[in-house]
Design a protein around this motif. Structure first.
Motif, PDB file in Angstrom:
ATOM      1  N   ALA A 221      41.898  40.718  33.452  1.00  0.00           N
ATOM      2  CA  ALA A 221      40.837  41.308  32.633  1.00  0.00           C
ATOM      3  C   ALA A 221      41.414  42.559  31.976  1.00  0.00           C
ATOM      4  CB  ALA A 221      39.625  41.695  33.486  1.00  0.00           C
ATOM      5  N   ALA A 222      40.912  42.872  30.787  1.00  0.00           N
ATOM      6  CA  ALA A 222      41.395  44.081  30.106  1.00  0.00           C
ATOM      7  C   ALA A 222      40.973  45.337  30.859  1.00  0.00           C
ATOM      8  CB  ALA A 222      40.880  44.108  28.668  1.00  0.00           C
ATOM      9  N   PHE A 223      39.910  45.216  31.674  1.00  0.00           N
ATOM     10  CA  PHE A 223      39.442  46.400  32.399  1.00  0.00           C
ATOM     11  C   PHE A 223      40.131  46.556  33.754  1.00  0.00           C
ATOM     12  CE2 PHE A 223      36.346  42.949  32.824  1.00  0.00           C
ATOM     13  CZ  PHE A 223      36.246  42.787  34.194  1.00  0.00           C
TER      14      PHE A 223
ATOM     15  N   ALA B 277      43.536  33.314  32.511  1.00  0.00           N
ATOM     16  CA  ALA B 277      42.079  33.446  32.406  1.00  0.00           C
ATOM     17  C   ALA B 277      41.723  34.921  32.369  1.00  0.00           C
ATOM     18  CB  ALA B 277      41.426  32.785  33.621  1.00  0.00           C
ATOM     19  N   THR B 278      40.759  35.278  31.531  1.00  0.00           N
ATOM     20  CA  THR B 278      40.325  36.671  31.510  1.00  0.00           C
ATOM     21  C   THR B 278      38.800  36.714  31.555  1.00  0.00           C
ATOM     22  OG1 THR B 278      40.636  38.807  30.422  1.00  0.00           O
ATOM     23  CG2 THR B 278      40.331  36.899  28.976  1.00  0.00           C
ATOM     24  N   LYS B 279      38.260  37.907  31.619  1.00  0.00           N
ATOM     25  CA  LYS B 279      36.806  38.005  31.670  1.00  0.00           C
ATOM     26  C   LYS B 279      36.331  39.177  30.831  1.00  0.00           C
ATOM     27  CE  LYS B 279      37.681  37.913  36.023  1.00  0.00           C
ATOM     28  NZ  LYS B 279      39.071  38.394  36.171  1.00  0.00           N
ATOM     29  N   VAL B 280      35.158  39.040  30.258  1.00  0.00           N
ATOM     30  CA  VAL B 280      34.582  40.113  29.461  1.00  0.00           C
ATOM     31  C   VAL B 280      33.163  40.376  29.945  1.00  0.00           C
ATOM     32  CG1 VAL B 280      35.980  39.722  27.384  1.00  0.00           C
ATOM     33  CG2 VAL B 280      33.813  38.487  27.660  1.00  0.00           C
ATOM     34  N   GLY B 281      32.702  41.570  29.694  1.00  0.00           N
ATOM     35  CA  GLY B 281      31.363  41.976  30.127  1.00  0.00           C
ATOM     36  C   GLY B 281      31.404  43.408  30.638  1.00  0.00           C
ATOM     37  N   PRO B 282      32.174  43.674  31.705  1.00  0.00           N
ATOM     38  CA  PRO B 282      32.253  45.049  32.206  1.00  0.00           C
ATOM     39  C   PRO B 282      33.009  45.963  31.235  1.00  0.00           C
ATOM     40  CG  PRO B 282      32.864  43.466  33.903  1.00  0.00           C
ATOM     41  CD  PRO B 282      32.790  42.715  32.609  1.00  0.00           C
TER      42      PRO B 282
ATOM     43  N   VAL C 108      37.854  32.308  29.108  1.00  0.00           N
ATOM     44  CA  VAL C 108      37.172  33.615  29.111  1.00  0.00           C
ATOM     45  C   VAL C 108      35.867  33.477  29.892  1.00  0.00           C
ATOM     46  CG1 VAL C 108      36.093  35.435  27.738  1.00  0.00           C
ATOM     47  CG2 VAL C 108      38.158  34.301  26.891  1.00  0.00           C
ATOM     48  N   TYR C 109      35.764  34.241  30.970  1.00  0.00           N
ATOM     49  CA  TYR C 109      34.522  34.284  31.742  1.00  0.00           C
ATOM     50  C   TYR C 109      33.605  35.354  31.145  1.00  0.00           C
ATOM     51  CZ  TYR C 109      37.120  32.149  35.718  1.00  0.00           C
ATOM     52  OH  TYR C 109      37.873  31.346  36.546  1.00  0.00           O
TER      53      TYR C 109
ATOM     54  N   HIS D 276      38.421  27.719  26.591  1.00  0.00           N
ATOM     55  CA  HIS D 276      37.361  27.340  27.523  1.00  0.00           C
ATOM     56  C   HIS D 276      36.545  28.562  27.925  1.00  0.00           C
ATOM     57  CE1 HIS D 276      38.567  23.228  27.910  1.00  0.00           C
ATOM     58  NE2 HIS D 276      39.781  23.547  28.313  1.00  0.00           N
ATOM     59  N   LEU D 277      35.290  28.295  28.278  1.00  0.00           N
ATOM     60  CA  LEU D 277      34.388  29.370  28.687  1.00  0.00           C
ATOM     61  C   LEU D 277      34.065  29.263  30.176  1.00  0.00           C
ATOM     62  CD1 LEU D 277      31.826  29.225  25.736  1.00  0.00           C
ATOM     63  CD2 LEU D 277      33.723  30.844  26.044  1.00  0.00           C
ATOM     64  N   GLY D 278      33.853  30.415  30.795  1.00  0.00           N
ATOM     65  CA  GLY D 278      33.432  30.442  32.186  1.00  0.00           C
ATOM     66  C   GLY D 278      32.347  31.489  32.389  1.00  0.00           C
ATOM     67  N   LEU D 279      31.871  31.565  33.609  1.00  0.00           N
ATOM     68  CA  LEU D 279      30.831  32.524  33.979  1.00  0.00           C
ATOM     69  C   LEU D 279      31.249  33.181  35.279  1.00  0.00           C
ATOM     70  CD1 LEU D 279      27.639  30.332  33.574  1.00  0.00           C
ATOM     71  CD2 LEU D 279      28.171  32.326  32.163  1.00  0.00           C
ATOM     72  N   SER D 280      30.928  34.451  35.441  1.00  0.00           N
ATOM     73  CA  SER D 280      31.284  35.121  36.692  1.00  0.00           C
ATOM     74  C   SER D 280      30.117  35.946  37.206  1.00  0.00           C
ATOM     75  CB  SER D 280      32.515  36.019  36.485  1.00  0.00           C
ATOM     76  OG  SER D 280      32.849  36.648  37.703  1.00  0.00           O
TER      77      SER D 280
END
Ligand SMILES: NC(=O)c1ccc[n+]([C@@H]2O[C@H](COP(=O)([O-])OP(=O)(O)OC[C@H]3O[C@@H](n4cnc5c(N)ncnc54)[C@H](OP(=O)(O)O)[C@@H]3O)[C@@H](O)[C@H]2O)c1
Length: 285
Positions: free
Chosen positions: A56-58, A86-91, A127-128, A161-165
């Motif tokens: 994740a970038a964070f 895989a990475t995640k965005v939101g925070p 990306v989650y 692809h998309l994911g959820l966390s």
């Protein structure tokens, strides 16, 4: 390592991957770890056959000097064929080093672009959308507007692809009505196995279930005496049996243990070849 899971139906990956959160600092935030060691861990992971890295970038040190995405790019770019990142965005990082979840769909494009640039790619493999904080998933909170925003970026070609966390079964159903969900990343480990409904939905649909904190976030006594007993029987370590159990718990479970240590990486990766017996699994239940 055998490629025995197809992420999103088309990306073959091994079920034992690597979590990059512990490379810049040994928690959600804290002092910087040595970046050269971080790059060495990443290179060794690929040498050992790991083809799924979670980032994740964070994931940064408090002073921002060491960042997981930079370490991955510096250590591994140009990426070997078949490596899935895989990475995640939101925070979002707050000025005091904490994390705050964005609920603004309009903020997601910039976060996806930050990951594209940080990792040095034109398209992100997975990306989650990560929702909520550290407390249990925010039941009843809609993910629709944010997931639609990510689905639009996927249509644009920025995401494969998309994911959820950090979600419940309601969030998963809501998102799946918008676009395919390839993976769910939730809190799950030997001492925390109450996410059965989401896991069941993932199994039905062939969605990857990717526990975060697979080693309990570093619990020395994970699983209590049960895991230690089985570890003794195999001449293995407690983290190895915790990981082998996760992999045995469902065909859709992927492990992403996190470490900033080459020795721990090697130990964790060796868990992929431990075969638990029916007796072991009964004892670990
Ligand atoms: N979606 C989310 O909300 C979320 C939240 C947390 C994490 N994640 C992802 O999930 C990945 C895994 O979670 P995690 O890294 O937080 O926790 P974890 O894998 O459960 O545990 C990591 C901790 O255990 C230690 N450790 C690792 N291997 C060890 C071994 N063989 N023996 C002894 N100690 C060992 C590490 O310290 P050393 O570094 O010193 O080895 C680190 O402190 C993360 O890296 C990140 O990619 C996602």
């Amino acid at each position: 390592m055998s490629n025995d899971f197809r992420l999103g139906g088309d990306l073959p990956i091994g079920r034992l991957g690597f979590g990059a959160m512990r490379l810049p600092t040994n928690s959600f935030h804290g002092p910087a770890r040595d970046p050269e060691t971080g790059r060495a861990v990443l290179r060794r992971a690929v040498e050992l056959g790991i083809d799924h890295i979670d980032t994740a970038a964070f994931y940064t040190s408090d002073d921002g000097s060491v960042r997981a995405n930079d370490l991955i790019r510096e250590a591994l770019h140009p990426y070997p064929d078949g490596l899935v990142i895989a990475t995640k965005v939101g925070p979002l990082r707050t000025p005091d080093g904490g994390l705050e979840a964005t609920t603004d769909p309009g903020a997601l494009r910039a976060l996806v672009e930050e990951n594209l640039a940080g990792l040095g790619v034109d398209r992100l493999d997975l990306v989650y959308l990560r929702i909520g904080g550290i407390e249990p998933p925010p039941h009843g909170e809609s993910v629709a507007a944010r997931f639609e925003a990510l689905a639009a970026l996927r249509e644009e070609g920025l995401i494969r692809h998309l994911g959820l966390s950090h979600v419940d079964a309601g969030h998963l159903a809501e998102a799946r009505a918008i676009a395919p969900v390839a993976a769910v990343q939730n809190h799950f480990h030997p001492d925390r196995r109450d996410d059965t409904e989401v896991l069941a939905r993932c199994e039905e649909a062939g969605i990857a279930y990717v526990p975060y904190f697979p080693l309990g976030g570093g619990l020395a006594d994970i699983g209590g005496g049960r895991v230690a007993e089985v570890a003794d029987r195999h001449g293995a370590t407690v983290p190895q049996i915790a990981l082998a159990r996760l992999l045995a718990s469902s065909p859709v479970t992927l492990a992403i243990p996190g470490t900033g240590s080459v020795a721990h990486l090697e130990e964790n990766t060796a868990a992929g070849s431990i075969v638990l017996t029916a007796e072991d699994l009964a004892d670990l239940r």
